[in-house]
Design a protein around this motif. Structure first.
Motif, PDB file in Angstrom:
ATOM      1  N   TYR A 139      69.778  75.744  42.384  1.00  0.00           N
ATOM      2  CA  TYR A 139      70.167  75.889  40.784  1.00  0.00           C
ATOM      3  C   TYR A 139      70.062  74.960  40.084  1.00  0.00           C
ATOM      4  O   TYR A 139      69.767  73.744  41.021  1.00  0.00           O
ATOM      5  CB  TYR A 139      72.338  75.328  41.421  1.00  0.00           C
ATOM      6  CG  TYR A 139      72.208  77.429  41.610  1.00  0.00           C
ATOM      7  CD1 TYR A 139      72.285  79.284  41.061  1.00  0.00           C
ATOM      8  CD2 TYR A 139      72.028  76.989  43.058  1.00  0.00           C
ATOM      9  CE1 TYR A 139      72.362  79.800  41.911  1.00  0.00           C
ATOM     10  CE2 TYR A 139      72.601  78.540  43.942  1.00  0.00           C
ATOM     11  CZ  TYR A 139      72.241  79.852  43.214  1.00  0.00           C
ATOM     12  OH  TYR A 139      72.575  81.028  44.276  1.00  0.00           O
ATOM     13  N   ASP A 140      70.054  75.083  38.785  1.00  0.00           N
ATOM     14  CA  ASP A 140      69.812  74.147  38.153  1.00  0.00           C
ATOM     15  C   ASP A 140      71.726  73.289  38.198  1.00  0.00           C
ATOM     16  O   ASP A 140      71.130  71.259  38.291  1.00  0.00           O
ATOM     17  CB  ASP A 140      69.982  74.478  37.019  1.00  0.00           C
ATOM     18  CG  ASP A 140      68.329  74.946  35.405  1.00  0.00           C
ATOM     19  OD1 ASP A 140      67.834  74.762  36.161  1.00  0.00           O
ATOM     20  OD2 ASP A 140      69.195  75.737  35.239  1.00  0.00           O
ATOM     21  N   LEU A 141      72.639  73.645  38.398  1.00  0.00           N
ATOM     22  CA  LEU A 141      74.300  72.819  38.719  1.00  0.00           C
ATOM     23  C   LEU A 141      74.464  73.800  39.583  1.00  0.00           C
ATOM     24  O   LEU A 141      74.489  74.822  38.810  1.00  0.00           O
ATOM     25  CB  LEU A 141      74.417  72.725  36.622  1.00  0.00           C
ATOM     26  CG  LEU A 141      76.328  72.418  36.512  1.00  0.00           C
ATOM     27  CD1 LEU A 141      76.308  70.829  36.757  1.00  0.00           C
ATOM     28  CD2 LEU A 141      76.028  73.130  35.171  1.00  0.00           C
ATOM     29  N   THR A 142      75.850  72.686  39.971  1.00  0.00           N
ATOM     30  CA  THR A 142      76.422  73.794  41.879  1.00  0.00           C
ATOM     31  C   THR A 142      77.313  72.983  41.301  1.00  0.00           C
ATOM     32  O   THR A 142      77.529  71.444  40.783  1.00  0.00           O
ATOM     33  CB  THR A 142      75.988  73.341  42.666  1.00  0.00           C
ATOM     34  OG1 THR A 142      75.741  72.514  43.563  1.00  0.00           O
ATOM     35  CG2 THR A 142      74.510  74.136  42.373  1.00  0.00           C
ATOM     36  N   LEU A 143      78.830  73.688  41.374  1.00  0.00           N
ATOM     37  CA  LEU A 143      80.174  72.516  41.116  1.00  0.00           C
ATOM     38  C   LEU A 143      81.213  73.424  42.353  1.00  0.00           C
ATOM     39  O   LEU A 143      81.158  74.614  42.156  1.00  0.00           O
ATOM     40  CB  LEU A 143      80.542  73.438  39.288  1.00  0.00           C
ATOM     41  CG  LEU A 143      79.598  72.779  38.396  1.00  0.00           C
ATOM     42  CD1 LEU A 143      79.938  73.480  37.091  1.00  0.00           C
ATOM     43  CD2 LEU A 143      79.650  71.146  38.442  1.00  0.00           C
ATOM     44  N   ASN A 144      82.032  72.610  42.183  1.00  0.00           N
ATOM     45  CA  ASN A 144      82.688  72.588  43.617  1.00  0.00           C
ATOM     46  C   ASN A 144      84.004  73.233  42.764  1.00  0.00           C
ATOM     47  O   ASN A 144      84.824  71.987  41.985  1.00  0.00           O
ATOM     48  CB  ASN A 144      83.494  71.675  44.380  1.00  0.00           C
ATOM     49  CG  ASN A 144      84.404  71.804  45.289  1.00  0.00           C
ATOM     50  OD1 ASN A 144      85.051  72.702  45.327  1.00  0.00           O
ATOM     51  ND2 ASN A 144      84.218  70.771  46.079  1.00  0.00           N
ATOM     52  N   SER A 145      84.353  74.245  42.763  1.00  0.00           N
ATOM     53  CA  SER A 145      85.345  74.836  41.802  1.00  0.00           C
ATOM     54  C   SER A 145      87.486  73.813  41.875  1.00  0.00           C
ATOM     55  O   SER A 145      87.955  73.949  41.257  1.00  0.00           O
ATOM     56  CB  SER A 145      86.195  75.569  41.817  1.00  0.00           C
ATOM     57  OG  SER A 145      86.174  76.272  42.897  1.00  0.00           O
ATOM     58  N   SER A 146      87.327  73.550  43.585  1.00  0.00           N
ATOM     59  CA  SER A 146      88.352  72.823  44.355  1.00  0.00           C
ATOM     60  C   SER A 146      88.438  71.822  43.195  1.00  0.00           C
ATOM     61  O   SER A 146      89.403  70.928  42.959  1.00  0.00           O
ATOM     62  CB  SER A 146      88.017  72.783  45.634  1.00  0.00           C
ATOM     63  OG  SER A 146      88.176  74.283  46.409  1.00  0.00           O
ATOM     64  N   TYR A 147      86.963  70.590  43.265  1.00  0.00           N
ATOM     65  CA  TYR A 147      87.433  69.421  42.390  1.00  0.00           C
ATOM     66  C   TYR A 147      87.183  68.900  40.843  1.00  0.00           C
ATOM     67  O   TYR A 147      87.780  68.854  40.664  1.00  0.00           O
ATOM     68  CB  TYR A 147      85.648  68.611  43.108  1.00  0.00           C
ATOM     69  CG  TYR A 147      85.737  67.250  42.569  1.00  0.00           C
ATOM     70  CD1 TYR A 147      85.920  66.101  43.434  1.00  0.00           C
ATOM     71  CD2 TYR A 147      84.968  67.194  41.266  1.00  0.00           C
ATOM     72  CE1 TYR A 147      86.113  64.729  42.849  1.00  0.00           C
ATOM     73  CE2 TYR A 147      85.328  65.596  40.772  1.00  0.00           C
ATOM     74  CZ  TYR A 147      85.275  65.248  41.402  1.00  0.00           C
ATOM     75  OH  TYR A 147      85.447  63.675  41.152  1.00  0.00           O
ATOM     76  N   PHE A 148      87.018  70.429  41.149  1.00  0.00           N
ATOM     77  CA  PHE A 148      86.600  70.224  38.953  1.00  0.00           C
ATOM     78  C   PHE A 148      88.090  70.304  38.145  1.00  0.00           C
ATOM     79  O   PHE A 148      88.839  70.609  37.063  1.00  0.00           O
ATOM     80  CB  PHE A 148      85.508  70.437  38.247  1.00  0.00           C
ATOM     81  CG  PHE A 148      84.140  69.648  38.630  1.00  0.00           C
ATOM     82  CD1 PHE A 148      84.097  68.728  37.259  1.00  0.00           C
ATOM     83  CD2 PHE A 148      83.648  69.595  39.367  1.00  0.00           C
ATOM     84  CE1 PHE A 148      82.959  67.910  37.966  1.00  0.00           C
ATOM     85  CE2 PHE A 148      82.727  69.232  40.110  1.00  0.00           C
ATOM     86  CZ  PHE A 148      81.928  68.212  38.974  1.00  0.00           C
ATOM     87  N   GLY A 149      88.664  71.534  39.120  1.00  0.00           N
ATOM     88  CA  GLY A 149      89.571  72.167  38.371  1.00  0.00           C
ATOM     89  C   GLY A 149      88.501  74.180  37.364  1.00  0.00           C
ATOM     90  O   GLY A 149      87.046  73.345  36.963  1.00  0.00           O
ATOM     91  N   ILE A 150      89.651  74.775  37.409  1.00  0.00           N
ATOM     92  CA  ILE A 150      88.911  76.297  37.070  1.00  0.00           C
ATOM     93  C   ILE A 150      88.449  75.870  35.487  1.00  0.00           C
ATOM     94  O   ILE A 150      87.339  75.484  34.873  1.00  0.00           O
ATOM     95  CB  ILE A 150      89.630  77.079  36.960  1.00  0.00           C
ATOM     96  CG1 ILE A 150      89.855  77.940  38.082  1.00  0.00           C
ATOM     97  CG2 ILE A 150      89.158  78.322  35.637  1.00  0.00           C
ATOM     98  CD1 ILE A 150      88.321  78.699  38.747  1.00  0.00           C
ATOM     99  N   GLU A 151      89.199  75.017  34.615  1.00  0.00           N
ATOM    100  CA  GLU A 151      88.838  74.189  33.391  1.00  0.00           C
ATOM    101  C   GLU A 151      87.874  73.526  33.356  1.00  0.00           C
ATOM    102  O   GLU A 151      87.286  73.296  32.912  1.00  0.00           O
ATOM    103  CB  GLU A 151      90.371  74.117  32.701  1.00  0.00           C
ATOM    104  CG  GLU A 151      91.576  74.923  31.798  1.00  0.00           C
ATOM    105  CD  GLU A 151      90.335  76.133  31.062  1.00  0.00           C
ATOM    106  OE1 GLU A 151      90.113  75.657  30.902  1.00  0.00           O
ATOM    107  OE2 GLU A 151      91.164  77.390  31.924  1.00  0.00           O
ATOM    108  N   GLY A 152      88.108  72.505  34.561  1.00  0.00           N
ATOM    109  CA  GLY A 152      86.955  71.517  34.080  1.00  0.00           C
ATOM    110  C   GLY A 152      85.726  71.897  34.586  1.00  0.00           C
ATOM    111  O   GLY A 152      84.583  71.229  33.934  1.00  0.00           O
ATOM    112  N   CYS A 153      85.361  72.714  34.999  1.00  0.00           N
ATOM    113  CA  CYS A 153      84.462  73.649  35.117  1.00  0.00           C
ATOM    114  C   CYS A 153      84.101  74.515  33.817  1.00  0.00           C
ATOM    115  O   CYS A 153      82.644  73.873  33.658  1.00  0.00           O
ATOM    116  CB  CYS A 153      84.266  75.043  36.640  1.00  0.00           C
ATOM    117  SG  CYS A 153      83.984  74.573  38.564  1.00  0.00           S
ATOM    118  N   VAL A 154      84.537  74.800  33.818  1.00  0.00           N
ATOM    119  CA  VAL A 154      83.737  75.367  32.095  1.00  0.00           C
ATOM    120  C   VAL A 154      84.265  74.683  31.091  1.00  0.00           C
ATOM    121  O   VAL A 154      83.054  75.296  30.895  1.00  0.00           O
ATOM    122  CB  VAL A 154      84.940  76.574  32.009  1.00  0.00           C
ATOM    123  CG1 VAL A 154      85.680  76.754  30.167  1.00  0.00           C
ATOM    124  CG2 VAL A 154      86.147  77.021  32.580  1.00  0.00           C
TER     125      VAL A 154
END
Lengths: 207, 207
Positions: free
Chosen positions: B180-195
């Motif tokens: 992938y170009d970008l992977t995110l841990n939604s536990s770290y960023f939160g849903i709104e942080g990922c968005v």
């Protein structure tokens, strides 16, 4: 930044991860540790800096490591005699990584720092990778004078070495997305794009 | 946004990837496709929507798929008779994904869309994962009424199913950072942080 943040960067060989980490640290005005860790580890132990350099991010299997690490990390006077040289160097480095993180915000490249610091709330763990063609070109043009074939062989060797080292000492997967908070393809974002994105995340997390 | 961007999202079960994709599409004002792809695929083929739903992101091995896909994708009239049902559905979905991407910016969840569209310059491929405890809680609280044990069993089953499906039809690794170009841990960023992060990246790439 109001709250401290410790940014760890693992990186594919030739992905620009070292440069990205260095630029992030400069932009945020915080200390940067890559090979610098080896100097610190040497100065805190009876080993020469060259010993750390020669064994940097290497692993030679030792069954005593995993059972001993819990005891050793909690006890600076524990006996290291039964452990392999690599195990001993890794544990000394782990202690140095803990000490560095205790001092405040910083960027640390490689050496399982994300795993050593995994229980810290202020950890941001990152992995940088890149397309193979870009990695080859970076190695040929920037790292050292060598042919494309030699660069491709080095990519395979170094990735395997870093992966073996990380997987052994961390008990996680070096190249798995779920090991990290954030992974970036530097071919997609570019070096400056990665730096900007990481700095933005760090600033948001440390207010 | 001046230039179009196609955002694909793969996601661990219970990571919030679907919700993140939906919110990104809303915030950017572009179409969103998850199960919606199945309706489109059904309307373009002789198969019922229920057939697509029943086989969604499944794979049952068929040796003829890999040799046939090059021919089929280039020729809408090619004969599908020798392929398994899953292979046929996947190829119909791949065509629908190409058609959607041709229309302009959008967000597509799952179904190997990143692999189908891998040669497009305007692709941003993303993977969302989360800590196991958060995934379990999300499934128990939001997806459906079930126990934590049942949620944990579903996580294992669904991750395996999605991984098998992706690895077979893409020839890449579903959970590998380098896919992938970008992977995110939604536990770290939160849903709104990922968005927020995904929207910022998309906006920068599409100016």
């Amino acid at each position: 930044m109001k709250k401290s943040i410790v940014i760890t960067i693992n990186r594919q060989y030739g992905s620009g991860g070292h440069l990205i980490g260095k630029k992030v640290a400069e932009k945020l005005g915080i200390p940067f540790y890559d090979k610098e860790l080896l100097t610190l580890a040497a100065s805190e132990s009876g080993f020469a800096k060259e010993t750390f350099e020669h064994n940097d991010e290497h692993v030679r299997l030792s069954t005593s490591y995993l059972s001993a690490i819990g005891v050793i990390l909690g006890s600076p006077t524990a006996n290291l005699v039964d452990l392999s040289l690599n195990d001993q160097l890794q544990m000394i480095q782990s202690k140095v990584i803990e000490e560095i993180a205790n001092k405040g915000s910083c960027v640390i490249v490689g050496r399982c720092a994300d795993y050593v610091l995994r229980d810290r709330e202020n950890l941001l763990s990152i992995y940088i990778h890149a397309d193979d063609e870009d990695r080859t070109l970076r190695i040929v043009n920037e790292y050292q004078a060598c042919s494309e074939e030699e660069a491709e062989a080095m990519i395979k060797k170094m990735d395997k070495q870093r992966s073996n080292y990380y997987n052994f000492y961390s008990n996680q997967k070096w190249n798995s997305a779920k090991t990290y908070d954030l992974t970036l393809n530097s071919s997609y974002f570019g070096i400056e794009g990665c730096v900007d994105l990481i700095c933005e995340v760090a600033k948001r997390k440390s207010v």
